[in-house]
Scaffold this motif. Sequence first.
Motif, short mmCIF file in Angstrom:
data_model
loop_
_atom_site.label_atom_id
_atom_site.label_comp_id
_atom_site.label_asym_id
_atom_site.label_seq_id
_atom_site.Cartn_x
_atom_site.Cartn_y
_atom_site.Cartn_z
N MET A 147 2.23 -2.60 -5.69
CA MET A 147 1.53 -2.32 -7.00
C MET A 147 0.08 -2.16 -6.76
N GLY A 148 -0.48 -2.74 -5.76
CA GLY A 148 -1.97 -2.43 -5.38
C GLY A 148 -2.20 -1.09 -4.53
N ILE A 149 -1.08 -1.03 -3.67
CA ILE A 149 -1.08 0.41 -2.83
C ILE A 149 -1.12 1.48 -3.89
N ALA A 150 -0.42 1.40 -5.01
CA ALA A 150 -0.27 2.50 -5.89
C ALA A 150 -1.40 2.85 -6.38
N ALA A 151 -2.27 1.76 -6.54
CA ALA A 151 -3.67 2.20 -7.20
C ALA A 151 -4.50 2.77 -6.15
N ILE A 152 -4.28 2.42 -4.82
CA ILE A 152 -5.12 3.28 -3.85
C ILE A 152 -4.83 4.56 -3.86
N THR A 153 -3.68 4.93 -4.09
CA THR A 153 -3.23 6.40 -3.84
C THR A 153 -3.85 7.34 -4.93
N VAL A 183 -10.67 -2.74 -16.14
CA VAL A 183 -9.51 -2.39 -16.66
C VAL A 183 -8.29 -2.20 -15.69
N GLY A 184 -8.91 -1.22 -14.65
CA GLY A 184 -7.59 -1.08 -13.69
C GLY A 184 -7.25 -2.33 -12.99
N VAL A 185 -8.18 -3.06 -12.58
CA VAL A 185 -7.81 -4.36 -11.66
C VAL A 185 -6.83 -5.29 -12.57
#
Length: 213
Positions: A147-153, A183-185
């Motif tokens: 879920m966090g790695i998807a944000a890094i993409t 909002v993103g976090v």
Amino acid sequence: MLDFISDTLNQILFASWQHFSLVVQCVILATIIAMVLAVLVYRNKGLVAAANSISAVGLTIPSFALIGLLIGPFGFGVTQAVIVVAFYATLPILRNAVVGLASIKPTVIESARGIGMSRFRTLLQVEIPIAWPVVLAGVRISAQMVMGIAAITAYALGPGLGGFIFSGLSRLGGANSIESVAVGVVGVVILALILDLLLVGLGRLTIPRGIRV
């Protein structure tokens, strides 16, 4: 903050759906890949050790580095996001699947074969159901991690809430920069909690009561 959310609500909801969809689809794909690989290797101690080593080493690869390497052959956007998220999602599930299948007592398998079950039927109806709680634990770990790695993409223009995070970070000190990052976090955290609750429910539905922890 409330004004920012109000003004960008449609964008937030769309990005949240993209993020959640990306993670869920990649976790499903990763579970299939991991189960197939685990079934192929779990009877061989050497292959089990190799699978565990690959899982451990794979997790040490920095996600930013992998994203950067994939930009060349796959460009920016969804493709490299799917590859990165599915890759990292597969590793914990593979480790747990191998451990779960390899830890089943031989007497259980012998009993199933003794009543006339084929090897494939034994795997499908006995071994995988017994190993499933361990596999599902790996799926839950994997889902939270990616879920966090998807944000890094989003660094390579992948879909999801990471766009809000990188947009805010790129203009720190500017208008609504902190609000965008927040909002993103917070959105990623909320989605992670929702997905984990869904996986807990899946466990209640799919784990036989007799082996449920």
